[in-house]
Write an enzyme that holds these catalytic residues in place. Structure first.
Site, PDB file in Angstrom:
ATOM      1  N   ASN A  61     -10.312  -7.950   2.375  1.00  0.00           N
ATOM      2  CA  ASN A  61      -9.059  -7.918   2.951  1.00  0.00           C
ATOM      3  C   ASN A  61      -8.390  -9.454   3.219  1.00  0.00           C
ATOM      4  OD1 ASN A  61      -8.401  -5.294   2.954  1.00  0.00           O
ATOM      5  ND2 ASN A  61      -9.866  -4.883   4.686  1.00  0.00           N
ATOM      6  N   ARG A 108      -1.101   7.262  21.672  1.00  0.00           N
ATOM      7  CA  ARG A 108      -2.088   7.993  22.083  1.00  0.00           C
ATOM      8  C   ARG A 108      -2.429   8.166  23.593  1.00  0.00           C
ATOM      9  NH1 ARG A 108      -5.885   5.602  17.172  1.00  0.00           N
ATOM     10  NH2 ARG A 108      -5.301   7.123  15.468  1.00  0.00           N
ATOM     11  N   ASP A 153      -2.325   3.157  19.146  1.00  0.00           N
ATOM     12  CA  ASP A 153      -3.030   3.467  20.578  1.00  0.00           C
ATOM     13  C   ASP A 153      -2.351   3.692  21.842  1.00  0.00           C
ATOM     14  OD1 ASP A 153      -5.538   2.456  18.962  1.00  0.00           O
ATOM     15  OD2 ASP A 153      -4.124   0.734  18.803  1.00  0.00           O
ATOM     16  N   GLY A 175      -2.616  -2.403   8.324  1.00  0.00           N
ATOM     17  CA  GLY A 175      -3.900  -2.379   7.381  1.00  0.00           C
ATOM     18  C   GLY A 175      -4.979  -2.871   8.222  1.00  0.00           C
ATOM     19  N   GLY A 197       0.827  -1.076   0.067  1.00  0.00           N
ATOM     20  CA  GLY A 197      -0.047  -0.028   0.127  1.00  0.00           C
ATOM     21  C   GLY A 197       0.713   1.256  -0.008  1.00  0.00           C
ATOM     22  N   ALA A 198       1.895   1.238  -0.567  1.00  0.00           N
ATOM     23  CA  ALA A 198       2.933   2.109  -0.566  1.00  0.00           C
ATOM     24  C   ALA A 198       2.678   3.571  -1.174  1.00  0.00           C
ATOM     25  CB  ALA A 198       4.214   1.668  -1.266  1.00  0.00           C
ATOM     26  N   HIS A 224      -7.063  -3.705  17.933  1.00  0.00           N
ATOM     27  CA  HIS A 224      -6.920  -2.229  17.377  1.00  0.00           C
ATOM     28  C   HIS A 224      -8.328  -1.898  16.790  1.00  0.00           C
ATOM     29  CE1 HIS A 224      -5.782   1.353  15.701  1.00  0.00           C
ATOM     30  NE2 HIS A 224      -6.239   0.993  14.601  1.00  0.00           N
ATOM     31  N   GLN A 248      -1.861   6.724   1.759  1.00  0.00           N
ATOM     32  CA  GLN A 248      -1.681   8.108   2.864  1.00  0.00           C
ATOM     33  C   GLN A 248      -0.524   7.695   3.648  1.00  0.00           C
ATOM     34  OE1 GLN A 248      -4.509  10.596   4.823  1.00  0.00           O
ATOM     35  NE2 GLN A 248      -5.693   8.583   4.805  1.00  0.00           N
ATOM     36  N   ILE A 249      -0.554   6.517   4.525  1.00  0.00           N
ATOM     37  CA  ILE A 249       0.384   6.223   5.204  1.00  0.00           C
ATOM     38  C   ILE A 249       1.723   5.958   4.565  1.00  0.00           C
ATOM     39  CG2 ILE A 249       1.196   4.277   6.946  1.00  0.00           C
ATOM     40  CD1 ILE A 249      -1.713   3.761   7.644  1.00  0.00           C
TER      41      ILE A 249
HETATM   42  N1  LIG Z   1      -3.373  -0.290  12.952  1.00  0.00           N
HETATM   43  C1  LIG Z   1      -3.300   1.032  13.034  1.00  0.00           C
HETATM   44  O1  LIG Z   1      -3.082   2.021  14.179  1.00  0.00           O
HETATM   45  C2  LIG Z   1      -3.929   2.032  11.752  1.00  0.00           C
HETATM   46  C3  LIG Z   1      -3.880   3.380  11.920  1.00  0.00           C
HETATM   47  C4  LIG Z   1      -4.273   4.227  10.746  1.00  0.00           C
HETATM   48  C5  LIG Z   1      -4.600   3.268   9.548  1.00  0.00           C
HETATM   49  N2  LIG Z   1      -4.723   1.848   9.385  1.00  0.00           N
HETATM   50  C6  LIG Z   1      -5.138   1.308   8.454  1.00  0.00           C
HETATM   51  O2  LIG Z   1      -4.190   1.259   7.619  1.00  0.00           O
HETATM   52  C7  LIG Z   1      -4.662   1.096   6.264  1.00  0.00           C
HETATM   53  C8  LIG Z   1      -3.898   1.929   5.205  1.00  0.00           C
HETATM   54  O3  LIG Z   1      -4.200   3.476   5.445  1.00  0.00           O
HETATM   55  P1  LIG Z   1      -4.097   4.318   4.305  1.00  0.00           P
HETATM   56  O4  LIG Z   1      -4.649   5.814   4.849  1.00  0.00           O
HETATM   57  O5  LIG Z   1      -2.803   4.475   3.895  1.00  0.00           O
HETATM   58  O6  LIG Z   1      -5.056   3.972   3.143  1.00  0.00           O
HETATM   59  P2  LIG Z   1      -4.932   4.434   1.649  1.00  0.00           P
HETATM   60  O7  LIG Z   1      -6.311   4.087   1.225  1.00  0.00           O
HETATM   61  O8  LIG Z   1      -4.533   5.979   1.395  1.00  0.00           O
HETATM   62  O9  LIG Z   1      -3.851   3.407   1.263  1.00  0.00           O
HETATM   63  C9  LIG Z   1      -3.782   2.130   1.032  1.00  0.00           C
HETATM   64  C10 LIG Z   1      -3.237   1.746  -0.101  1.00  0.00           C
HETATM   65  O10 LIG Z   1      -3.156   0.281  -0.237  1.00  0.00           O
HETATM   66  C11 LIG Z   1      -3.193  -0.060  -1.510  1.00  0.00           C
HETATM   67  N3  LIG Z   1      -3.618  -1.470  -1.739  1.00  0.00           N
HETATM   68  C12 LIG Z   1      -4.724  -2.096  -1.911  1.00  0.00           C
HETATM   69  N4  LIG Z   1      -4.714  -3.340  -2.048  1.00  0.00           N
HETATM   70  C13 LIG Z   1      -3.490  -3.832  -2.186  1.00  0.00           C
HETATM   71  C14 LIG Z   1      -2.957  -4.938  -2.181  1.00  0.00           C
HETATM   72  N5  LIG Z   1      -3.409  -6.156  -2.496  1.00  0.00           N
HETATM   73  N6  LIG Z   1      -1.567  -4.885  -2.348  1.00  0.00           N
HETATM   74  C15 LIG Z   1      -0.526  -3.730  -2.215  1.00  0.00           C
HETATM   75  N7  LIG Z   1      -1.561  -2.570  -1.936  1.00  0.00           N
HETATM   76  C16 LIG Z   1      -2.806  -2.554  -1.831  1.00  0.00           C
HETATM   77  C17 LIG Z   1      -4.150   0.734  -2.161  1.00  0.00           C
HETATM   78  O11 LIG Z   1      -3.750   0.843  -3.656  1.00  0.00           O
HETATM   79  C18 LIG Z   1      -3.844   2.244  -1.446  1.00  0.00           C
HETATM   80  O12 LIG Z   1      -2.776   2.738  -2.252  1.00  0.00           O
HETATM   81  C19 LIG Z   1      -5.935   1.367   6.239  1.00  0.00           C
HETATM   82  O13 LIG Z   1      -6.498  -0.280   6.317  1.00  0.00           O
HETATM   83  C20 LIG Z   1      -6.314   1.856   7.616  1.00  0.00           C
HETATM   84  O14 LIG Z   1      -7.578   1.631   8.056  1.00  0.00           O
HETATM   85  C21 LIG Z   1      -4.490   1.289  10.521  1.00  0.00           C
HETATM   86  O1  LIG Z   2      -9.771   4.198  13.125  1.00  0.00           O
HETATM   87  C1  LIG Z   2      -9.789   3.940  12.065  1.00  0.00           C
HETATM   88  O2  LIG Z   2     -10.554   3.533  11.137  1.00  0.00           O
HETATM   89  C2  LIG Z   2      -8.291   4.492  11.470  1.00  0.00           C
HETATM   90  C3  LIG Z   2      -7.057   3.800  12.205  1.00  0.00           C
HETATM   91  O3  LIG Z   2      -7.372   2.319  12.719  1.00  0.00           O
HETATM   92  C4  LIG Z   2      -6.910   4.836  13.385  1.00  0.00           C
HETATM   93  O4  LIG Z   2      -6.980   4.148  14.776  1.00  0.00           O
HETATM   94  O5  LIG Z   2      -6.283   5.949  13.327  1.00  0.00           O
END
Ligand SMILES: NC(=O)c1ccc[n+]([C@@H]2O[C@H](COP(=O)([O-])OP(=O)(O)OC[C@H]3O[C@@H](n4cnc5c(N)ncnc54)[C@H](O)[C@@H]3O)[C@@H](O)[C@H]2O)c1
Ligand SMILES: O=C(O)C[C@H](O)C(=O)O
Length: 328
Positions: free
Chosen positions: A105, A162, A159, A130, A12-13, A187, A16-17
């Site tokens: 997923n 935070r 978390d 993710g 998912g490079a 989470h 946003q993350i």
């Molecule tokens: N655990 C945590 O604390 C935490 C915190 C924030 C976000 N997240 C999660 O992290 C994930 C990514 O967030 P984001 O804001 O970067 O989302 P985003 O939608 O901006 O980016 C996700 C990327 O993943 C790519 N992707 C989708 N399927 C894929 C695959 N099979 N192989 C490779 N890449 C693939 C997409 O094309 C996209 O570019 C989300 O699931 C979000 O809920 C988790």
């Molecule tokens: O809460 C969400 O859906 C995004 C992420 O997991 C977060 O904790 O910020």
């Protein structure tokens, strides 16, 4: 320390993350001066955007960035990686049920688990960011039978961070004075941030706060629902803080947590603290030399036991759902 490049995969490079994470990784936030090689996985339609991100990485002229490879083939990208940060996941869309999300997923994490099993380095560590992170980690782990199960973890460090920040604000202490914070469980909004074992400058945090009402009605919900609050305010989910926590977690895992402290990681339960065996649940852990161990022997009162059980019940339901879908 080895000077061979550390090979780090990020999925998912182009997301946003990724846009924050890649630059922190390349600038040394994970491995200091050790060279790092980035392996970036995306879906085919996102590869063009990813090429743009790589142009920007080039333009930073990071001294320790030893190479960048991008692609949409997990087996090529994961080949020989020492660390895989699984960030890419499909977010919930309009009209999607939880089971649709787990199923969408599930396909991603079964395929990536299988690919890692086949081609990753023998010392690989896999961190899942993710969402739903804990269950995605369980799916990847279940599809990688040759990789030791303790090499999989899901991110609850955000978390954890935070919770430290909220406690620091409440007590007026600097964040560096806060130790032994624990996030238990999933989470998700059911997670349990625990102040009964945390410390503020060496004193019990719950006693320093001395306000059970604040702990129950403000602290726990603020930490547990922070992700939703950020989505409300920003219009999209946390990204820079999630990237930062992903690096904090990986750095401590590979290079060790601070002496006298612990961190929160979601790892495979072997029944510790009554958490059902096999779930990927968040615990207090210490890390050293690439291994983690759950902190044992903490006294858990009835209030905390109830909170931990509520979150791990949810994890057990998620496991039942992905079992039903044939993903594990
Ligand atoms: N655990 C945590 O604390 C935490 C915190 C924030 C976000 N997240 C999660 O992290 C994930 C990514 O967030 P984001 O804001 O970067 O989302 P985003 O939608 O901006 O980016 C996700 C990327 O993943 C790519 N992707 C989708 N399927 C894929 C695959 N099979 N192989 C490779 N890449 C693939 C997409 O094309 C996209 O570019 C989300 O699931 C979000 O809920 C988790
Ligand atoms: O809460 C969400 O859906 C995004 C992420 O997991 C977060 O904790 O910020």
């Amino acid at each position: 320390m080895s000077t061979a490049p550390l090979k780090v995969a990020v999925t998912g490079a182009a997301g946003q993350i990724g846009y924050s994470l890649l630059f922190r990784l390349a600038s040394g936030a994970l491995a200091g001066d050790r060279p790092i090689e980035l392996r970036l996985l995306e879906i085919t339609p996102a590869l063009k955007a990813l090429e743009g991100v790589v142009m920007e990485l080039d333009d930073c002229a990071f001294p320790n960035l030893a190479g960048v490879e991008i692609g949409d083939d997990a087996e090529k990208i994961f080949d020989g990686v020492n660390l895989a940060l699984l960030v890419g996941a499909r977010p919930r869309g309009p009209g999607m049920e939880r089971s649709d999300l787990l199923s969408a997923n599930g396909a991603i994490f079964t395929a990536q688990g299988k690919a890692l099993n086949k081609v990753a380095a023998s010392d690989v560590r896999i961190g899942v960011t993710g969402n739903p992170a804990n269950t995605n980690a369980l799916i990847a782990m279940s599809n990688a039978p040759d990789i030791p199960q303790e090499r999989f973890s899901a991110l609850t460090r955000l978390d954890h961070n935070r919770a430290i920040s909220q406690l620091a604000a409440k007590t007026g202490a600097p964040v560096t004075d806060i130790t032994k914070m624990t996030i238990w469980g999933n989470h998700s909004a059911t997670q349990y941030p625990d102040l009964f074992h945390a410390e503020v400058a060496g004193r019990n945090a719950a006693e320093v706060v001395g306000d059970q009402e604040w702990l129950e009605s403000t602290f726990i919900p603020t930490v547990a629902k922070r992700g939703a609050a950020i989505i409300d305010a920003r219009g999209s989910s946390s990204a820079a803080s999630a990237a930062s926590a992903t690096i904090d977690a990986a750095r401590d895992w590979l290079f060790g947590s601070a002496e006298g402290d612990w961190v929160s990681m979601a790892v495979r339960s072997q029944g510790e603290y009554g958490v059902p065996e096999g779930l990927i649940s968040s615990f207090p852990v210490t890390t050293s030399g690439g291994d983690w161990s759950i902190v044992e022997g903490l006294e858990i009162d009835e209030f905390s036991r109830g909170r931990i059980a509520a979150s791990t019940d949810e994890l057990a339901e998620e496991r039942a759902a992905v079992t039903e879908l044939g993903l594990i």
